[in-house]
Design a protein around this motif. Structure first.
Motif, PDB file in Angstrom:
ATOM      1  N   PHE A  21       0.926  -1.035   0.064  1.00 46.11           N
ATOM      2  CA  PHE A  21       0.218   0.025   0.060  1.00 46.11           C
ATOM      3  C   PHE A  21       0.791   1.278   0.214  1.00 46.11           C
ATOM      4  O   PHE A  21       1.670   1.259   0.732  1.00 46.11           O
ATOM      5  CB  PHE A  21      -1.035   0.055   1.417  1.00 46.11           C
ATOM      6  N   LEU A  22       0.675   2.201  -0.996  1.00 44.97           N
ATOM      7  CA  LEU A  22       1.521   3.208  -0.948  1.00 44.97           C
ATOM      8  C   LEU A  22       0.455   4.516  -0.768  1.00 44.97           C
ATOM      9  O   LEU A  22      -0.738   4.738  -1.469  1.00 44.97           O
ATOM     10  CB  LEU A  22       1.982   3.456  -2.497  1.00 44.97           C
ATOM     11  N   THR A  23       1.120   5.552   0.114  1.00 48.47           N
ATOM     12  CA  THR A  23       0.128   6.859   0.213  1.00 48.47           C
ATOM     13  C   THR A  23       0.409   7.790  -0.820  1.00 48.47           C
ATOM     14  O   THR A  23       1.436   7.803  -1.643  1.00 48.47           O
ATOM     15  CB  THR A  23       0.751   7.573   1.585  1.00 48.47           C
ATOM     16  N   LEU A  24      -0.852   8.430  -1.378  1.00 54.99           N
ATOM     17  CA  LEU A  24      -0.725   9.277  -2.383  1.00 54.99           C
ATOM     18  C   LEU A  24       0.118  10.304  -2.379  1.00 54.99           C
ATOM     19  O   LEU A  24       0.815  10.924  -3.258  1.00 54.99           O
ATOM     20  CB  LEU A  24      -2.045   9.838  -2.646  1.00 54.99           C
ATOM     21  N   SER A  25       0.369  10.843  -1.034  1.00 54.08           N
ATOM     22  CA  SER A  25       1.561  11.723  -0.717  1.00 54.08           C
ATOM     23  C   SER A  25       2.203  11.481   0.488  1.00 54.08           C
ATOM     24  O   SER A  25       1.686  10.877   1.336  1.00 54.08           O
ATOM     25  CB  SER A  25       1.070  13.185  -0.853  1.00 54.08           C
ATOM     26  N   ALA A  26       3.247  12.176   0.716  1.00 53.38           N
ATOM     27  CA  ALA A  26       4.014  12.146   2.113  1.00 53.38           C
ATOM     28  C   ALA A  26       4.978  13.483   2.141  1.00 53.38           C
ATOM     29  O   ALA A  26       5.395  14.054   1.261  1.00 53.38           O
ATOM     30  CB  ALA A  26       4.662  10.900   1.976  1.00 53.38           C
ATOM     31  N   VAL A  27       4.705  13.807   3.364  1.00 47.68           N
ATOM     32  CA  VAL A  27       5.679  15.041   3.803  1.00 47.68           C
ATOM     33  C   VAL A  27       6.989  14.764   4.367  1.00 47.68           C
ATOM     34  O   VAL A  27       7.222  14.030   5.269  1.00 47.68           O
ATOM     35  CB  VAL A  27       4.964  16.096   4.712  1.00 47.68           C
ATOM     36  N   VAL A  28       7.956  15.084   3.733  1.00 46.52           N
ATOM     37  CA  VAL A  28       9.403  14.694   4.008  1.00 46.52           C
ATOM     38  C   VAL A  28      10.369  16.032   4.333  1.00 46.52           C
ATOM     39  O   VAL A  28      10.282  16.866   3.043  1.00 46.52           O
ATOM     40  CB  VAL A  28      10.088  13.867   3.077  1.00 46.52           C
ATOM     41  N   ASN A  29      10.858  16.493   5.299  1.00 45.15           N
ATOM     42  CA  ASN A  29      11.578  17.567   5.520  1.00 45.15           C
ATOM     43  C   ASN A  29      10.708  18.782   5.150  1.00 45.15           C
ATOM     44  O   ASN A  29      11.380  19.751   4.476  1.00 45.15           O
ATOM     45  CB  ASN A  29      12.995  17.594   4.910  1.00 45.15           C
ATOM     46  N   GLY A  30       9.621  18.950   5.361  1.00 38.31           N
ATOM     47  CA  GLY A  30       8.696  20.047   5.070  1.00 38.31           C
ATOM     48  C   GLY A  30       8.175  20.044   3.623  1.00 38.31           C
ATOM     49  O   GLY A  30       7.499  20.939   3.234  1.00 38.31           O
ATOM     50  N   LEU A  31       8.682  18.921   2.647  1.00 36.60           N
ATOM     51  CA  LEU A  31       8.452  19.218   1.331  1.00 36.60           C
ATOM     52  C   LEU A  31       7.237  17.949   1.155  1.00 36.60           C
ATOM     53  O   LEU A  31       7.621  16.809   1.527  1.00 36.60           O
ATOM     54  CB  LEU A  31       9.406  18.816   0.376  1.00 36.60           C
ATOM     55  N   GLN A  32       6.382  18.315   0.175  1.00 39.91           N
ATOM     56  CA  GLN A  32       5.122  17.253  -0.009  1.00 39.91           C
ATOM     57  C   GLN A  32       5.467  16.452  -1.080  1.00 39.91           C
ATOM     58  O   GLN A  32       5.809  17.124  -2.325  1.00 39.91           O
ATOM     59  CB  GLN A  32       3.888  17.922  -0.163  1.00 39.91           C
ATOM     60  N   TRP A  33       5.853  15.223  -1.065  1.00 40.31           N
ATOM     61  CA  TRP A  33       6.098  14.230  -2.311  1.00 40.31           C
ATOM     62  C   TRP A  33       4.882  13.659  -2.688  1.00 40.31           C
ATOM     63  O   TRP A  33       4.268  13.127  -1.721  1.00 40.31           O
ATOM     64  CB  TRP A  33       7.129  13.257  -1.753  1.00 40.31           C
ATOM     65  N   LEU A  35       2.663  10.665  -5.239  1.00 42.93           N
ATOM     66  CA  LEU A  35       3.051   9.460  -6.011  1.00 42.93           C
ATOM     67  C   LEU A  35       2.579   9.785  -7.508  1.00 42.93           C
ATOM     68  O   LEU A  35       1.601  10.212  -7.762  1.00 42.93           O
ATOM     69  CB  LEU A  35       2.119   8.339  -5.500  1.00 42.93           C
ATOM     70  N   TYR A  36       3.648   9.343  -8.547  1.00 45.90           N
ATOM     71  CA  TYR A  36       3.225   9.701 -10.005  1.00 45.90           C
ATOM     72  C   TYR A  36       3.479   8.144 -10.335  1.00 45.90           C
ATOM     73  O   TYR A  36       4.742   7.373 -10.182  1.00 45.90           O
ATOM     74  CB  TYR A  36       4.350  10.405 -10.447  1.00 45.90           C
ATOM     75  N   PRO A  37       2.578   7.931 -11.414  1.00 44.13           N
ATOM     76  CA  PRO A  37       2.740   6.484 -11.911  1.00 44.13           C
ATOM     77  C   PRO A  37       3.726   6.512 -13.139  1.00 44.13           C
ATOM     78  O   PRO A  37       3.459   7.635 -13.901  1.00 44.13           O
ATOM     79  CB  PRO A  37       1.297   6.141 -12.485  1.00 44.13           C
ATOM     80  N   ALA A  38       4.159   5.696 -13.581  1.00 48.25           N
ATOM     81  CA  ALA A  38       4.991   5.701 -15.017  1.00 48.25           C
ATOM     82  C   ALA A  38       4.688   4.261 -15.453  1.00 48.25           C
ATOM     83  O   ALA A  38       5.004   3.420 -14.750  1.00 48.25           O
ATOM     84  CB  ALA A  38       6.486   5.776 -14.859  1.00 48.25           C
ATOM     85  N   ASP A  39       4.286   4.377 -16.817  1.00 50.63           N
ATOM     86  CA  ASP A  39       3.907   3.102 -17.646  1.00 50.63           C
ATOM     87  C   ASP A  39       5.112   2.838 -18.642  1.00 50.63           C
ATOM     88  O   ASP A  39       5.746   3.588 -19.050  1.00 50.63           O
ATOM     89  CB  ASP A  39       2.557   3.174 -18.302  1.00 50.63           C
ATOM     90  N   PHE A  40       5.334   1.267 -18.772  1.00 50.31           N
ATOM     91  CA  PHE A  40       6.028   0.748 -19.802  1.00 50.31           C
ATOM     92  C   PHE A  40       5.535  -0.369 -20.211  1.00 50.31           C
ATOM     93  O   PHE A  40       4.840  -1.176 -19.773  1.00 50.31           O
ATOM     94  CB  PHE A  40       7.583   0.584 -19.038  1.00 50.31           C
ATOM     95  N   LYS A  41       5.864  -0.431 -21.749  1.00 44.18           N
ATOM     96  CA  LYS A  41       5.328  -1.387 -22.480  1.00 44.18           C
ATOM     97  C   LYS A  41       6.567  -2.644 -22.839  1.00 44.18           C
ATOM     98  O   LYS A  41       7.677  -2.366 -23.087  1.00 44.18           O
ATOM     99  CB  LYS A  41       4.772  -0.984 -23.844  1.00 44.18           C
ATOM    100  N   THR A  42       6.082  -3.860 -22.754  1.00 43.48           N
ATOM    101  CA  THR A  42       6.832  -5.075 -23.218  1.00 43.48           C
ATOM    102  C   THR A  42       6.113  -5.838 -23.967  1.00 43.48           C
ATOM    103  O   THR A  42       4.746  -5.544 -24.361  1.00 43.48           O
ATOM    104  CB  THR A  42       7.323  -5.767 -21.825  1.00 43.48           C
ATOM    105  N   GLU A  43       6.381  -7.033 -24.591  1.00 46.24           N
ATOM    106  CA  GLU A  43       5.741  -7.869 -25.448  1.00 46.24           C
ATOM    107  C   GLU A  43       4.874  -8.477 -24.361  1.00 46.24           C
ATOM    108  O   GLU A  43       3.736  -8.888 -25.175  1.00 46.24           O
ATOM    109  CB  GLU A  43       6.811  -8.911 -25.975  1.00 46.24           C
ATOM    110  N   TYR A  50       5.750   3.096  -9.456  1.00 48.74           N
ATOM    111  CA  TYR A  50       5.332   4.674  -9.116  1.00 48.74           C
ATOM    112  C   TYR A  50       6.399   5.151  -8.312  1.00 48.74           C
ATOM    113  O   TYR A  50       7.303   4.460  -7.859  1.00 48.74           O
ATOM    114  CB  TYR A  50       4.309   3.945  -7.953  1.00 48.74           C
ATOM    115  N   LEU A  51       6.587   6.260  -8.676  1.00 47.98           N
ATOM    116  CA  LEU A  51       7.771   7.304  -8.143  1.00 47.98           C
ATOM    117  C   LEU A  51       7.056   8.393  -7.038  1.00 47.98           C
ATOM    118  O   LEU A  51       6.093   8.815  -7.432  1.00 47.98           O
ATOM    119  CB  LEU A  51       8.370   7.916  -9.268  1.00 47.98           C
ATOM    120  N   TYR A  52       7.828   8.625  -6.010  1.00 54.28           N
ATOM    121  CA  TYR A  52       7.422   9.735  -5.430  1.00 54.28           C
ATOM    122  C   TYR A  52       8.461  10.854  -5.717  1.00 54.28           C
ATOM    123  O   TYR A  52       9.768  10.934  -5.766  1.00 54.28           O
ATOM    124  CB  TYR A  52       7.841   9.503  -3.822  1.00 54.28           C
ATOM    125  N   ALA A  53       7.736  12.057  -6.055  1.00 55.20           N
ATOM    126  CA  ALA A  53       8.489  13.358  -6.374  1.00 55.20           C
ATOM    127  C   ALA A  53       7.701  14.541  -5.999  1.00 55.20           C
ATOM    128  O   ALA A  53       6.532  14.542  -5.429  1.00 55.20           O
ATOM    129  CB  ALA A  53       8.514  13.324  -7.850  1.00 55.20           C
TER     130      ALA A  53
END
Length: 84
Positions: A21-33, A35-43, A50-53
C-alpha cells in the motif's frame, strides 16, 4: 523445516497474500512528495511503476535517472519494511 534449497512454504505463502500500500503523498523535511505513475510496454503488455516526487518535472527527472542507472538487484523480494 526447510532445507537450504527449499523455501519456507508458510512464509512464502504469507508474503504472496500481502498487499503493498502506497500513500498518495508524504511530507518529508517539510516538502510534500506525491506519487506519480510511470507506464512501460513490453511484449507481455503494459506495466506500471510508481515514483514519489515533488512535482511532475521532478518525477520526469527521476524517471530519466532510473532509465540511465537502474539495475535489477540480486535475489527475490522477501518483504517490505518501513525506513522512517
Amino acid at each position: 523445516m526447510p532445507t537450504e534449497n527449499q523455501p519456507d512454504r508458510d512464509r512464502t505463502a504469507h508474503i504472496r497474500n500481502q498487499g503493498i500500500f502506497l500513500t498518495l503523498s508524504a511530507v518529508v523535511n517539510g516538502l510534500q512528495w506525491q506519487l506519480y505513475p510511470a507506464d512501460f510496454k513490453t511484449e507481455e503488455g503494459t506495466f506500471s511503476v510508481y515514483l514519489y516526487a515533488i512535482n511532475r518535472e521532478h518525477a520526469a527527472a527521476i524517471l530519466l535517472e532510473l532509465k540511465e542507472t537502474a539495475v535489477l538487484r540480486d535475489g527475490d523480494l522477501v518483504g517490505i519494511t518501513r525506513n522512517d
